[in-house]
Design a protein around this motif. Sequence first.
Motif, PDB file in Angstrom:
ATOM      1  N   THR A   1       0.131  21.328  -6.203  1.00 16.05           N
ATOM      2  CA  THR A   1       0.541  21.082  -4.678  1.00 16.05           C
ATOM      3  C   THR A   1       1.950  20.712  -4.660  1.00 16.05           C
ATOM      4  O   THR A   1       2.504  20.172  -3.680  1.00 16.05           O
ATOM      5  CB  THR A   1      -0.316  20.192  -3.901  1.00 16.05           C
ATOM      6  N   SER A   2       2.462  20.386  -5.923  1.00 17.18           N
ATOM      7  CA  SER A   2       4.220  20.114  -6.071  1.00 17.18           C
ATOM      8  C   SER A   2       4.814  20.334  -7.174  1.00 17.18           C
ATOM      9  O   SER A   2       4.032  20.898  -8.304  1.00 17.18           O
ATOM     10  CB  SER A   2       4.134  18.558  -5.714  1.00 17.18           C
ATOM     11  N   ARG A   3       6.023  20.230  -7.247  1.00 16.30           N
ATOM     12  CA  ARG A   3       6.692  20.436  -8.443  1.00 16.30           C
ATOM     13  C   ARG A   3       6.576  19.458  -9.439  1.00 16.30           C
ATOM     14  O   ARG A   3       6.779  19.550 -10.751  1.00 16.30           O
ATOM     15  CB  ARG A   3       8.279  20.594  -8.273  1.00 16.30           C
ATOM     16  N   GLN A   4       6.174  18.198  -9.021  1.00 13.41           N
ATOM     17  CA  GLN A   4       6.318  16.927  -9.826  1.00 13.41           C
ATOM     18  C   GLN A   4       4.761  17.015 -10.600  1.00 13.41           C
ATOM     19  O   GLN A   4       4.836  16.719 -11.982  1.00 13.41           O
ATOM     20  CB  GLN A   4       6.176  15.884  -9.050  1.00 13.41           C
TER      21      GLN A   4
ATOM     22  N   LEU B   1       2.440  18.303 -16.171  1.00  8.96           N
ATOM     23  CA  LEU B   1       1.634  19.577 -16.986  1.00  8.96           C
ATOM     24  C   LEU B   1       2.483  19.668 -18.232  1.00  8.96           C
ATOM     25  O   LEU B   1       2.095  20.074 -19.393  1.00  8.96           O
ATOM     26  CB  LEU B   1       1.245  20.446 -16.023  1.00  8.96           C
ATOM     27  N   ASP B   2       3.879  19.946 -17.918  1.00 10.84           N
ATOM     28  CA  ASP B   2       5.020  20.652 -18.928  1.00 10.84           C
ATOM     29  C   ASP B   2       4.988  19.460 -20.096  1.00 10.84           C
ATOM     30  O   ASP B   2       4.862  19.770 -21.089  1.00 10.84           O
ATOM     31  CB  ASP B   2       6.048  20.785 -18.160  1.00 10.84           C
ATOM     32  N   GLN B   3       5.033  18.273 -19.800  1.00  9.45           N
ATOM     33  CA  GLN B   3       5.189  17.238 -20.644  1.00  9.45           C
ATOM     34  C   GLN B   3       4.006  17.043 -21.469  1.00  9.45           C
ATOM     35  O   GLN B   3       4.183  17.030 -22.505  1.00  9.45           O
ATOM     36  CB  GLN B   3       5.494  15.843 -19.835  1.00  9.45           C
ATOM     37  N   GLU B   4       2.676  17.155 -20.808  1.00  9.64           N
ATOM     38  CA  GLU B   4       1.567  16.879 -21.534  1.00  9.64           C
ATOM     39  C   GLU B   4       1.182  17.931 -22.442  1.00  9.64           C
ATOM     40  O   GLU B   4       0.753  17.784 -23.596  1.00  9.64           O
ATOM     41  CB  GLU B   4       0.362  16.872 -20.266  1.00  9.64           C
ATOM     42  N   LEU B   5       1.471  19.400 -21.853  1.00 12.75           N
ATOM     43  CA  LEU B   5       1.301  20.569 -22.818  1.00 12.75           C
ATOM     44  C   LEU B   5       2.287  20.491 -23.958  1.00 12.75           C
ATOM     45  O   LEU B   5       2.090  20.792 -25.207  1.00 12.75           O
ATOM     46  CB  LEU B   5       1.727  21.842 -21.885  1.00 12.75           C
ATOM     47  N   SER B   6       3.422  19.913 -23.889  1.00 16.34           N
ATOM     48  CA  SER B   6       4.276  19.937 -24.902  1.00 16.34           C
ATOM     49  C   SER B   6       4.034  19.003 -25.757  1.00 16.34           C
ATOM     50  O   SER B   6       4.171  19.173 -26.929  1.00 16.34           O
ATOM     51  CB  SER B   6       5.788  19.451 -24.432  1.00 16.34           C
TER      52      SER B   6
ATOM     53  N   ALA C   1      -2.148  12.557 -11.630  1.00 18.70           N
ATOM     54  CA  ALA C   1      -1.154  13.021 -12.675  1.00 18.70           C
ATOM     55  C   ALA C   1       0.143  12.213 -12.314  1.00 18.70           C
ATOM     56  O   ALA C   1       0.754  11.897 -13.513  1.00 18.70           O
ATOM     57  CB  ALA C   1      -0.527  14.334 -11.990  1.00 18.70           C
ATOM     58  N   TYR C   2       0.192  11.180 -11.307  1.00 23.12           N
ATOM     59  CA  TYR C   2       1.493  10.417 -11.182  1.00 23.12           C
ATOM     60  C   TYR C   2       1.072   9.544  -9.984  1.00 23.12           C
ATOM     61  O   TYR C   2       0.202   9.968  -9.142  1.00 23.12           O
ATOM     62  CB  TYR C   2       2.880  11.008 -10.903  1.00 23.12           C
TER      63      TYR C   2
END
Length: 329
Positions: free
Chosen positions: A115-118, A123-128, A228-229
């Motif tokens: 529901t948001s770019r944040q 998710l990108d940080q956690e996947l990385s 998530a935040y």
Amino acid sequence: MMDVEGRSGPSPPEDRPRDPHRVPGASSFRVAVTRPDTGDDRLREALEARGFTPVDHPLLRIVPPEDPAPLRRLVRELVGGPEWPVPDSRLPGSQGPESPAPVEAPVPATWLLVTSRQVIRVLDQELSSLNAGPDEIRVRGVRVAAVGSATADALTEWGLPPDLVPDRFTGDDLLDTLVRAAGEGEGTGAASTSLAGHRFLFPRAERAREVLPEGLRARGAHVELVTAYRIVPDPEGARELWAAVERGEVEVVTFTSGSAVRTLAGVIPEGASWPPGVRVAVIGPVTAGAAEGTPIPIHHVPAEFTLEALAAAIDGDDHEANPTSNTDT
């Protein structure tokens, strides 16, 4: 749309008025941007494109969840958990790019709601941290639903084009779209309102609205909510903005969330009035509703709930004529 003086857009810099009651389009027409600092400059860019001067006055801060363990478990499961059946195609009604012809979708399905770019950044940080990427989510057959064209575009840029995007950009609209799409994918010949057997993974902001998860559960879906935040108020930033409003240092204040409205309202002294020369623009009716019972009036509400439409509403190109005086009296 032509403005009140018959021009098709902002006047050249040398022709723009400099008096204290500047008209939209003036290069010194200052618009307070109250969004948290996330690196998302779309509102600033939309305002600058119309000749406005955006002034950052963030009223909220984005911080990690107090307990990151549930989020990390969700991400690990997205890329390394139980094998889910890989779908043969997207669900009927898909708005993702290059969607194949509709075929019967496997049931149950697993969905990731964004529901948001944040959420994408998190998710990108956690996947990385797992040496993984968004393509591994798709390989496991997870379907992706996005709220809003901007979120859908960000997902596509990230490498995870959404399977479903509602026509309008609220959680309520996503619920209706999900029900229709999942029902049509049952292969019953008629749309079903039941989501029994479908699983929805929903990383989101803490204390977000419950309309979507409650609606999904009411239709039999299994919903897993994960923080998530967190979005926390910035009272010091609110005090600075209120001082700027009182001193006439901005001509318009923008709000893109009810939390921001409440944060500013919380520092306005009791009995204080909103200066009549400062207008308020909000991104939609939910945000406008947060101003009820406060000294903050609402002058601009765009017909479409996007940042670009918000800038256009300030410019007079796209807004609902719905000024209100949200005072206790």
